[in-house]
Motif scaffolding. Structure first.
Motif, PDB file in Angstrom:
ATOM      1  N   GLU A 107       0.827  -1.211   0.000  1.00 54.31           N
ATOM      2  CA  GLU A 107       0.000   0.000   0.000  1.00 54.31           C
ATOM      3  C   GLU A 107       0.860   1.259   0.000  1.00 54.31           C
ATOM      4  OE1 GLU A 107      -2.484  -0.490   3.402  1.00 54.31           O
ATOM      5  OE2 GLU A 107      -4.016  -1.640   2.316  1.00 54.31           O
ATOM      6  N   THR A 108       2.002   1.201   0.688  1.00 54.87           N
ATOM      7  CA  THR A 108       2.915   2.344   0.694  1.00 54.87           C
ATOM      8  C   THR A 108       3.447   2.608  -0.708  1.00 54.87           C
ATOM      9  OG1 THR A 108       3.617   1.787   2.959  1.00 54.87           O
ATOM     10  CG2 THR A 108       5.007   3.302   1.723  1.00 54.87           C
ATOM     11  N   GLN A 109       3.861   1.545  -1.388  1.00 48.17           N
ATOM     12  CA  GLN A 109       4.389   1.723  -2.735  1.00 48.17           C
ATOM     13  C   GLN A 109       3.328   2.297  -3.676  1.00 48.17           C
ATOM     14  OE1 GLN A 109       4.998  -1.450  -5.585  1.00 48.17           O
ATOM     15  NE2 GLN A 109       7.181  -0.936  -5.722  1.00 48.17           N
ATOM     16  N   GLN A 110       2.116   1.762  -3.594  1.00 49.70           N
ATOM     17  CA  GLN A 110       1.044   2.242  -4.465  1.00 49.70           C
ATOM     18  C   GLN A 110       0.703   3.698  -4.174  1.00 49.70           C
ATOM     19  OE1 GLN A 110      -1.806  -0.828  -3.506  1.00 49.70           O
ATOM     20  NE2 GLN A 110      -1.176  -2.119  -5.227  1.00 49.70           N
ATOM     21  N   TYR A 111       0.711   4.064  -2.899  1.00 51.94           N
ATOM     22  CA  TYR A 111       0.426   5.435  -2.473  1.00 51.94           C
ATOM     23  C   TYR A 111       1.469   6.399  -3.041  1.00 51.94           C
ATOM     24  CZ  TYR A 111       0.512   9.373   0.879  1.00 51.94           C
ATOM     25  OH  TYR A 111       0.537  10.619   1.460  1.00 51.94           O
ATOM     26  N   ILE A 112       2.738   6.041  -2.934  1.00 47.72           N
ATOM     27  CA  ILE A 112       3.815   6.902  -3.417  1.00 47.72           C
ATOM     28  C   ILE A 112       3.820   6.968  -4.943  1.00 47.72           C
ATOM     29  CG2 ILE A 112       6.318   7.213  -3.518  1.00 47.72           C
ATOM     30  CD1 ILE A 112       4.996   7.954  -0.829  1.00 47.72           C
ATOM     31  N   ALA A 113       3.577   5.845  -5.604  1.00 43.87           N
ATOM     32  CA  ALA A 113       3.545   5.834  -7.070  1.00 43.87           C
ATOM     33  C   ALA A 113       2.428   6.736  -7.596  1.00 43.87           C
ATOM     34  CB  ALA A 113       3.373   4.408  -7.581  1.00 43.87           C
ATOM     35  N   ASP A 114       1.315   6.795  -6.885  1.00 39.81           N
ATOM     36  CA  ASP A 114       0.208   7.670  -7.295  1.00 39.81           C
ATOM     37  C   ASP A 114       0.568   9.143  -7.128  1.00 39.81           C
ATOM     38  OD1 ASP A 114      -1.391   5.521  -7.940  1.00 39.81           O
ATOM     39  OD2 ASP A 114      -2.454   5.481  -6.024  1.00 39.81           O
ATOM     40  N   GLY A 116       7.624  17.871 -10.324  1.00 41.97           N
ATOM     41  CA  GLY A 116       7.331  18.871  -9.305  1.00 41.97           C
ATOM     42  C   GLY A 116       7.428  18.345  -7.889  1.00 41.97           C
ATOM     43  N   MET A 117       7.227  17.033  -7.721  1.00 38.76           N
ATOM     44  CA  MET A 117       7.462  16.403  -6.423  1.00 38.76           C
ATOM     45  C   MET A 117       8.961  16.164  -6.256  1.00 38.76           C
ATOM     46  SD  MET A 117       4.442  15.960  -4.941  1.00 38.76           S
ATOM     47  CE  MET A 117       4.601  14.628  -3.744  1.00 38.76           C
ATOM     48  N   LEU A 130       6.912  11.450   2.799  1.00 39.10           N
ATOM     49  CA  LEU A 130       5.513  10.988   2.774  1.00 39.10           C
ATOM     50  C   LEU A 130       5.438   9.483   3.005  1.00 39.10           C
ATOM     51  CD1 LEU A 130       4.247  13.161  -0.209  1.00 39.10           C
ATOM     52  CD2 LEU A 130       3.513  13.364   2.181  1.00 39.10           C
ATOM     53  N   ALA A 131       6.387   8.736   2.457  1.00 36.54           N
ATOM     54  CA  ALA A 131       6.407   7.281   2.659  1.00 36.54           C
ATOM     55  C   ALA A 131       6.676   6.947   4.118  1.00 36.54           C
ATOM     56  CB  ALA A 131       7.465   6.646   1.763  1.00 36.54           C
ATOM     57  N   ASN A 158       2.369  13.592 -16.532  1.00 38.46           N
ATOM     58  CA  ASN A 158       1.327  13.659 -15.499  1.00 38.46           C
ATOM     59  C   ASN A 158       1.484  12.634 -14.382  1.00 38.46           C
ATOM     60  OD1 ASN A 158      -0.155  15.776 -16.809  1.00 38.46           O
ATOM     61  ND2 ASN A 158      -0.863  14.249 -18.304  1.00 38.46           N
ATOM     62  N   GLY A 159       2.609  11.949 -14.345  1.00 39.69           N
ATOM     63  CA  GLY A 159       2.780  10.934 -13.306  1.00 39.69           C
ATOM     64  C   GLY A 159       3.958  10.039 -13.598  1.00 39.69           C
ATOM     65  N   VAL A 160       3.738   8.732 -13.506  1.00 41.85           N
ATOM     66  CA  VAL A 160       4.822   7.777 -13.739  1.00 41.85           C
ATOM     67  C   VAL A 160       4.329   6.616 -14.595  1.00 41.85           C
ATOM     68  CG1 VAL A 160       6.010   8.286 -11.574  1.00 41.85           C
ATOM     69  CG2 VAL A 160       4.300   6.462 -11.636  1.00 41.85           C
ATOM     70  N   VAL A 161       5.267   5.983 -15.260  1.00 41.33           N
ATOM     71  CA  VAL A 161       5.036   4.719 -15.955  1.00 41.33           C
ATOM     72  C   VAL A 161       5.895   3.682 -15.256  1.00 41.33           C
ATOM     73  CG1 VAL A 161       5.348   3.427 -18.086  1.00 41.33           C
ATOM     74  CG2 VAL A 161       4.519   5.785 -18.170  1.00 41.33           C
ATOM     75  N   CYS A 162       5.275   2.596 -14.802  1.00 41.23           N
ATOM     76  CA  CYS A 162       6.026   1.532 -14.146  1.00 41.23           C
ATOM     77  C   CYS A 162       6.661   0.650 -15.210  1.00 41.23           C
ATOM     78  CB  CYS A 162       5.115   0.704 -13.240  1.00 41.23           C
ATOM     79  SG  CYS A 162       5.990  -0.593 -12.335  1.00 41.23           S
ATOM     80  N   LEU A 163       7.972   0.674 -15.289  1.00 41.09           N
ATOM     81  CA  LEU A 163       8.683  -0.127 -16.288  1.00 41.09           C
ATOM     82  C   LEU A 163       8.580  -1.617 -15.997  1.00 41.09           C
ATOM     83  CD1 LEU A 163      11.974   1.996 -16.633  1.00 41.09           C
ATOM     84  CD2 LEU A 163       9.876   2.173 -17.984  1.00 41.09           C
ATOM     85  N   SER A 164       8.298  -1.955 -14.742  1.00 36.96           N
ATOM     86  CA  SER A 164       8.301  -3.360 -14.314  1.00 36.96           C
ATOM     87  C   SER A 164       6.908  -3.850 -13.941  1.00 36.96           C
ATOM     88  CB  SER A 164       9.256  -3.530 -13.124  1.00 36.96           C
ATOM     89  OG  SER A 164       9.033  -2.533 -12.137  1.00 36.96           O
TER      90      SER A 164
END
Length: 455
Positions: free
Chosen positions: A311-318, A323-324, A339-340, A407-413
């Motif tokens: 849940e921590t990983q998903q929260y941070i990835a979102d 800008g962060m 934040l993590a 607008n965010g991130v792309v998970c390569l894995s």
């Protein structure tokens, strides 16, 4: 399938060199002189890996060479004067010669100095082996021109390159007066990945995913950690790659040791196994971690901790986007690391998350990048929360590689499973296959006995 072509287009490196020259000229107005980049050296007990920034601007894997970018635009490549001798010992995909200068994207290929006695170069070289380069440096010093190079004032960065500078200082004592560190400029260029680099990172990740799957298939009660390591590294070597860092396979208490690399423990029923690995493809590194239950099923307590980490990983990835900050104590509400830690602390495990949430990734596993500058498009980072409870022998880390986009991130894995059910299925499938194989083997021996064959 994953073969890296030995003959590649050097034009991309020429464009990077031009950009670096322009960046230096814009940063240091009215500057004159040259940018000097040093290759790495060969070790006696390890295979050669080119220094990352040198490779970024040259695409050349040979050790001991020096790249000189004159601010006028001329590019000179200085090579050790042992070419003929070296051919007998070491394979090189392209001969560094004046005949190949155009192909290499340089104007001239020169020798560093007098002929060498062997085929290897070392940081504490005799003066005669660097006479031509020393002559160039001496001229720059006398004309009060600047030598722009990688010479940071810190304990660890570019150590071999700084050793060379210190050695040359013995021959030209005044050289320090004209040396200017440009490692921050180089880091700013390397930090933002172009599509060519993203493609290489994707391939490194893909191979690492295959290696993680092999690791999951090798996990079983009574197996040694090194046997899992052998299984996963077999995949890397068979894919024409190598580990980008020492593989971590830690079970039981070892799962709570962050950089555990002994890999000599025996896995037991009820243990967790942290597998933190990365393949290096085309000099670019992946870095992925999964945590597996040896029995094929997480206990209730293990599921509880695993859920918090996931849940921590998903929260941070979102939250991750331009800008962060990856980590910035001055802006904790916009710092992924802070934040993590807050997220995990609110769930009662703040004391059990001792490392940062992630790092930059690229030519190096812990790639260059200024953490005081917010995330921007083109960055590639890891997001790797973990909780480690030594007294319970519970260590859980989940790590993926992310590309920062608009607008965010792309998970390569994203193709590597990480849900509780999926992780359990990966291990259970291996256990079922092992049981079936043992049953089939038993049937073969039974059939042999029934047929009257004596043993």
């Amino acid at each position: 399938m994953f073969n890296v072509s030995l003959a590649h287009d050097f034009s991309i490196y020429a464009l990077r060199r031009k950009k670096l020259i322009d960046l230096v000229k814009n940063t240091y107005k009215n500057a004159s002189g040259a940018i000097v980049l040093f290759a790495g050296f060969e070790g006696e007990r390890t295979s050669f890996r080119q220094e990352s920034s040198f490779y970024y601007f040259s695409g050349i894997h040979e050790p001991g060479i020096v790249l000189v970018l004159h601010l006028s635009g001329k590019v000179s490549l200085y090579i050790p004067n042992c070419v003929e001798n070296r051919k007998k010992w070491i394979f090189s995909p392209i001969e560094l010669s004046q005949e190949n200068a155009t192909k290499l994207g340089v104007d001239e290929v020169l020798v560093l100095g007098d002929a060498c006695t062997g085929y290897q170069f070392y940081p504490f070289f005799p003066e005669q082996e660097y006479t031509h380069l020393i002559k160039l440096f001496d001229m720059l010093v006398k004309n009060k021109q600047t030598i722009f190079t990688l010479n940071p004032d810190n304990p660890s960065g570019y150590t071999e390159q700084r050793l060379i500078l210190n050695r040359i200082k013995e021959f030209i004592p005044d050289i320090s007066k004209v040396v200017q560190d440009i490692s921050p400029l180089v880091a700013s260029m390397r930090r933002s990945k172009d599509m060519h680099e993203i493609d290489l990172l994707y391939k490194a990740v893909e191979i690492t995913i295959m290696a993680q799957e092999a690791a999951a298939s090798a996990i079983a009660d009574g197996m040694m950690e090194c046997e899992v390591q052998a299984s996963l590294e077999y995949i890397m070597i068979g894919s024409c790659t190598k580990p980008s860092f020492p593989s971590i396979v830690g079970s039981g208490k070892n799962s709570t040791i962050l950089h555990y690399t002994n890999n000599n423990g025996i896995m037991k029923h009820g243990d967790l196994v942290v597998v933190d690995i990365g393949a290096e493809f085309g000099n670019y590194a992946a870095d992925l971690t999964r945590t597996y239950p040896v029995s094929g099923t997480f206990t209730k307590r293990q599921r509880e901790i695993y859920t918090i980490v996931l849940e921590t990983q998903q929260y941070i990835a979102d939250l991750a986007k331009p800008g962060m900050w990856l980590s910035n104590k001055e802006q904790p509400d916009q710092s992924l690391n802070h934040l993590a830690k807050k997220f995990i602390a609110q769930r009662g495990y703040g004391d059990y998350f001792p490392h940062g949430i992630g790092h930059f990734l690229g030519l190096d596993v812990h790639d260059v990048g200024d953490y005081t500058i917010p995330l921007q498009e083109g960055d590639v980072i890891t997001i790797e929360p973990g909780i480690y409870i030594p007294e319970e022998q519970i260590g859980i880390r989940i790590e993926d590689d992310y590309w920062i986009v608009k607008n965010g991130v792309v998970c390569l894995s994203e193709d590597l499973p990480k849900s509780i059910n999926a992780i359990e299925q990966m291990v259970q499938q291996s256990l079922e296959d092992t049981m079936h194989a043992e049953a089939d083997e038993s049937d073969i021996f039974d059939d042999s006995n029934d047929s009257g064959i004596e043993h």
